[in-house]
Design a protein around this motif. Structure first.
Motif, PDB file in Angstrom:
ATOM      1  N   ALA A  55      36.407  41.036  29.465  1.00 54.80           N
ATOM      2  CA  ALA A  55      37.472  39.992  30.014  1.00 54.80           C
ATOM      3  C   ALA A  55      36.767  38.573  30.346  1.00 54.80           C
ATOM      4  CB  ALA A  55      38.115  40.488  31.401  1.00 54.80           C
ATOM      5  N   GLY A  56      35.414  38.530  30.497  1.00 53.47           N
ATOM      6  CA  GLY A  56      34.813  37.207  30.828  1.00 53.47           C
ATOM      7  C   GLY A  56      34.369  37.136  32.114  1.00 53.47           C
ATOM      8  N   ALA A  57      34.508  38.184  33.035  1.00 52.60           N
ATOM      9  CA  ALA A  57      34.583  38.082  34.377  1.00 52.60           C
ATOM     10  C   ALA A  57      32.986  37.815  34.820  1.00 52.60           C
ATOM     11  CB  ALA A  57      34.730  39.449  35.151  1.00 52.60           C
ATOM     12  N   GLU A  58      32.592  37.062  35.850  1.00 47.80           N
ATOM     13  CA  GLU A  58      31.112  37.054  36.022  1.00 47.80           C
ATOM     14  C   GLU A  58      30.824  37.874  37.099  1.00 47.80           C
ATOM     15  OE1 GLU A  58      29.617  32.777  36.707  1.00 47.80           O
ATOM     16  OE2 GLU A  58      31.810  32.234  36.079  1.00 47.80           O
ATOM     17  N   LEU A  59      31.912  38.064  38.302  1.00 45.99           N
ATOM     18  CA  LEU A  59      31.880  38.799  39.339  1.00 45.99           C
ATOM     19  C   LEU A  59      32.975  39.842  39.538  1.00 45.99           C
ATOM     20  CD1 LEU A  59      31.935  35.467  40.624  1.00 45.99           C
ATOM     21  CD2 LEU A  59      30.522  36.558  42.190  1.00 45.99           C
ATOM     22  N   TRP A 361      41.508  37.889  39.675  1.00 47.83           N
ATOM     23  CA  TRP A 361      42.637  38.947  39.125  1.00 47.83           C
ATOM     24  C   TRP A 361      42.628  40.289  39.593  1.00 47.83           C
ATOM     25  CZ3 TRP A 361      47.312  37.169  37.283  1.00 47.83           C
ATOM     26  CH2 TRP A 361      48.130  38.282  36.927  1.00 47.83           C
ATOM     27  N   TRP A 362      43.391  40.818  40.712  1.00 48.98           N
ATOM     28  CA  TRP A 362      43.245  41.924  41.124  1.00 48.98           C
ATOM     29  C   TRP A 362      44.427  42.764  40.748  1.00 48.98           C
ATOM     30  CZ3 TRP A 362      39.245  43.664  44.706  1.00 48.98           C
ATOM     31  CH2 TRP A 362      39.811  44.956  45.270  1.00 48.98           C
ATOM     32  N   PRO A 363      44.741  43.816  40.136  1.00 52.77           N
ATOM     33  CA  PRO A 363      43.337  44.661  39.768  1.00 52.77           C
ATOM     34  C   PRO A 363      42.848  44.590  38.079  1.00 52.77           C
ATOM     35  CG  PRO A 363      45.048  46.175  39.814  1.00 52.77           C
ATOM     36  CD  PRO A 363      45.685  44.777  39.946  1.00 52.77           C
ATOM     37  N   LEU A 364      41.784  44.774  37.908  1.00 47.09           N
ATOM     38  CA  LEU A 364      41.405  44.975  36.466  1.00 47.09           C
ATOM     39  C   LEU A 364      42.161  45.800  35.475  1.00 47.09           C
ATOM     40  CD1 LEU A 364      39.226  44.363  34.162  1.00 47.09           C
ATOM     41  CD2 LEU A 364      38.014  46.410  34.956  1.00 47.09           C
ATOM     42  N   PHE A 365      42.589  46.781  36.024  1.00 46.43           N
ATOM     43  CA  PHE A 365      43.800  47.673  35.435  1.00 46.43           C
ATOM     44  C   PHE A 365      44.656  48.187  36.517  1.00 46.43           C
ATOM     45  CE2 PHE A 365      39.514  50.009  36.136  1.00 46.43           C
ATOM     46  CZ  PHE A 365      39.907  50.880  36.977  1.00 46.43           C
ATOM     47  N   ASP A 366      45.796  48.851  35.942  1.00 43.18           N
ATOM     48  CA  ASP A 366      46.915  49.313  37.059  1.00 43.18           C
ATOM     49  C   ASP A 366      46.458  49.891  38.137  1.00 43.18           C
ATOM     50  OD1 ASP A 366      48.782  47.593  35.399  1.00 43.18           O
ATOM     51  OD2 ASP A 366      49.476  49.830  34.558  1.00 43.18           O
ATOM     52  N   MET A 367      47.042  49.948  39.028  1.00 44.45           N
ATOM     53  CA  MET A 367      46.726  50.789  40.410  1.00 44.45           C
ATOM     54  C   MET A 367      48.044  51.585  40.620  1.00 44.45           C
ATOM     55  SD  MET A 367      47.162  48.092  43.520  1.00 44.45           S
ATOM     56  CE  MET A 367      47.351  49.436  44.655  1.00 44.45           C
ATOM     57  N   TRP A 389      44.517  45.353  31.897  1.00 43.51           N
ATOM     58  CA  TRP A 389      44.588  46.505  31.246  1.00 43.51           C
ATOM     59  C   TRP A 389      45.800  47.349  32.138  1.00 43.51           C
ATOM     60  CZ3 TRP A 389      40.494  43.936  30.561  1.00 43.51           C
ATOM     61  CH2 TRP A 389      39.701  43.959  29.318  1.00 43.51           C
ATOM     62  N   GLU A 390      46.863  47.972  31.108  1.00 46.61           N
ATOM     63  CA  GLU A 390      47.456  48.854  31.769  1.00 46.61           C
ATOM     64  C   GLU A 390      47.357  50.395  31.545  1.00 46.61           C
ATOM     65  OE1 GLU A 390      51.694  48.289  30.333  1.00 46.61           O
ATOM     66  OE2 GLU A 390      51.748  46.128  31.232  1.00 46.61           O
ATOM     67  N   ARG A 400      43.175  53.075  29.041  1.00 54.46           N
ATOM     68  CA  ARG A 400      43.278  51.646  29.415  1.00 54.46           C
ATOM     69  C   ARG A 400      43.789  51.125  28.150  1.00 54.46           C
ATOM     70  NH1 ARG A 400      41.578  55.035  33.538  1.00 54.46           N
ATOM     71  NH2 ARG A 400      40.155  54.111  34.769  1.00 54.46           N
ATOM     72  N   VAL A 401      44.781  50.395  28.412  1.00 55.96           N
ATOM     73  CA  VAL A 401      45.396  49.861  27.230  1.00 55.96           C
ATOM     74  C   VAL A 401      45.491  48.030  27.501  1.00 55.96           C
ATOM     75  CG1 VAL A 401      47.766  49.618  26.040  1.00 55.96           C
ATOM     76  CG2 VAL A 401      47.107  51.622  26.995  1.00 55.96           C
ATOM     77  N   ARG A 402      44.664  47.766  26.611  1.00 57.11           N
ATOM     78  CA  ARG A 402      44.506  45.960  26.749  1.00 57.11           C
ATOM     79  C   ARG A 402      46.013  45.366  26.512  1.00 57.11           C
ATOM     80  NH1 ARG A 402      39.618  43.385  25.483  1.00 57.11           N
ATOM     81  NH2 ARG A 402      40.088  41.043  25.591  1.00 57.11           N
ATOM     82  N   THR A 403      46.130  44.292  27.561  1.00 59.09           N
ATOM     83  CA  THR A 403      47.243  43.470  27.134  1.00 59.09           C
ATOM     84  C   THR A 403      46.822  42.117  27.068  1.00 59.09           C
ATOM     85  OG1 THR A 403      47.435  42.639  29.731  1.00 59.09           O
ATOM     86  CG2 THR A 403      48.281  44.892  29.119  1.00 59.09           C
ATOM     87  N   PRO A 404      47.745  41.351  26.470  1.00 60.58           N
ATOM     88  CA  PRO A 404      47.156  39.686  26.381  1.00 60.58           C
ATOM     89  C   PRO A 404      46.733  39.039  27.410  1.00 60.58           C
ATOM     90  CG  PRO A 404      49.216  40.186  25.106  1.00 60.58           C
ATOM     91  CD  PRO A 404      49.186  41.556  26.126  1.00 60.58           C
TER      92      PRO A 404
END
Length: 422
Positions: A55-59, A361-367, A389-390, A400-404
């Protein structure tokens, strides 16, 4: 991983977070919550961290499950955490280590009310920092959302140790703040280059706050949002607006003196902001206690609320600020819109002179919603559509299903990195 002081390099850094609420205690009618177990992150961590990189995250704001790595007092099990930290290094992702995200180990009687809690949490924090110093892990949040901690454990009686009322709130705020200070000091003794990101929930209160039945309560809440951060930074003396409240509910001269003599400073002040939840509305003639069980109405103030909270944090504490959590729970289209709007708001703040250093952005995938604890329904009934990701239930576990939204996040992150290079 790099060791430059990222919070002072003039860039806007993009981060993601992995939801890490841990409340391992259970009792009749209340299930334990361990988000890493619910989301299967304990098994899928290797691929999950690759998602953050993709996703291009640095942190990555990422939490240590204290209840798992210290299963008994002074007895450590580093095997899983060692592998995860090695993976961070392999991917050149920088973890902002979330040491305390709501739950103490099962062996700690009384949880946060245990008189040894501040000492124990500091020992744990120092042990983590020392073990991973060789990997360049330097960035730590001693306790995430300490005022939410204090409310849920000390006023609402919702989480252990189930204290209630103003006395409970005062006690938990004090215990959490002492642990916060001692943890930061202990890590500072281990790491010369530690970066401390102090994170709390941004809350706003609007509506009929001056109505006679609300005036005193609303005034307290507006200051209470900052209480733990004010305590740990040495700002709470007899002239503080909440000093009479604390003195009236168990605090003495020694408590005030302890915090005055032992302040710690944030390198970055983190604000968690959710536009659908962070602004509560007081209504004349209507009383809501507030909190999870008796919530006040909320109002979506969008980026105006976000800008107000970040600007206010920067002015109050004189440190760089970071949006440490944000999203909306909703459709992909709604999430995309909020991502674009909130990123644009941060660029506008930076252009106006506010030292905003990060977007998360929180979270990376659903919670899974905290209501899971008081329910007997399956986890899917509590899934929150929040992620890049959902999560999708499949025969072999959660996919983990990628979303736009992941692609759009990458676009913003890459653009910020490219602008910094020019």
């Amino acid at each position: 991983m790099t060791s430059h002081p990222w919070h002072r390099d003039g860039r806007l850094h993009f981060a993601v977070g992995v939801e890490d609420t841990f409340v391992p205690q259970s009792r009749p009618g209340e299930r334990a919550i361990d988000e890493y177990a619910l989301t299967e992150h304990y098994d899928k961590w290797h691929g999950d961290l690759a998602l953050a990189s993709d996703a291009g995250a640095e942190l990555v704001r990422w939490g240590v499950p204290w209840h798992r790595i210290e299963p008994g007092p002074g007895r450590w099990d580093w095997s899983w955490l060692d592998a995860v930290m090695d993976r961070f290094a392999q991917l050149r992702l920088r973890p902002v280590v979330d040491l305390m995200h709501y739950g103490t180990p099962l062996w700690m009687d009384g949880q946060f009310a245990n008189p040894d809690y501040p000492k124990r949490v500091a020992e744990y924090g120092a042990a983590v920092a020392e073990r991973y110093a060789h990997l360049g892990v330097t960035d730590y949040t001693p306790v995430n959302e300490p005022m939410i901690h204090a409310l849920f454990t000390g006023e609402y009686a919702y989480w252990p140790p189930y204290l209630s009322g103003p006395e409970g709130l005062s006690a938990m705020a004090g215990q959490l703040a002492r642990g916060f200070v001692q943890t930061q000091r202990a890590i500072g003794d281990v790491l010369d280059d530690a970066v401390f990101v102090h994170v709390d929930a941004g809350m706003r209160f609007t509506g009929d706050t001056d109505a006679p039945e609300h005036r005193e309560h609303a005034a307290r809440l507006k200051e209470q949002v900052f209480l733990v951060e004010d305590l740990v930074t040495g700002r709470v003396g007899d002239d503080h607006p909440l000093a009479p409240f604390l003195r009236g509910h168990g605090w003495g001269d020694g408590d005030f003196a302890w915090f005055a003599e032992a302040p710690v400073r944030p390198d970055v002040v983190g604000v968690n902001y959710y536009p659908l939840h962070s602004t509560e509305v007081f209504e004349a003639g209507v009383f809501h206690g507030g909190g999870f069980l008796d919530p006040r109405p909320v109002r979506d103030d969008g980026t105006a609320g976000l800008a107000e909270l970040l600007r206010g944090a920067a002015e109050r504490y004189g440190a760089p600020v970071m949006l440490t959590e944000t999203c909306v729970t909703g459709t992909v289209a709604a999430r995309l819109a909020w991502l674009d709007e909130s990123v644009a708001a941060l660029h506008d703040l930076r252009a106006s002179g506010v030292d905003v250093v990060g977007y998360t952005w929180w979270p990376l995938f659903d919670m899974y919603e905290w209501t899971y604890r008081h329910s007997q329904e399956p986890r899917e009934a509590h899934r929150l559509t929040m992620g890049l990701w959902e999560l999708q239930e499949r025969a072999d576990g959660l996919a983990r299903v990628r979303t736009p939204i992941a692609d759009r996040f990458r676009h913003h992150a890459d653009r910020a990195a490219a602008q910094a290079i020019r």
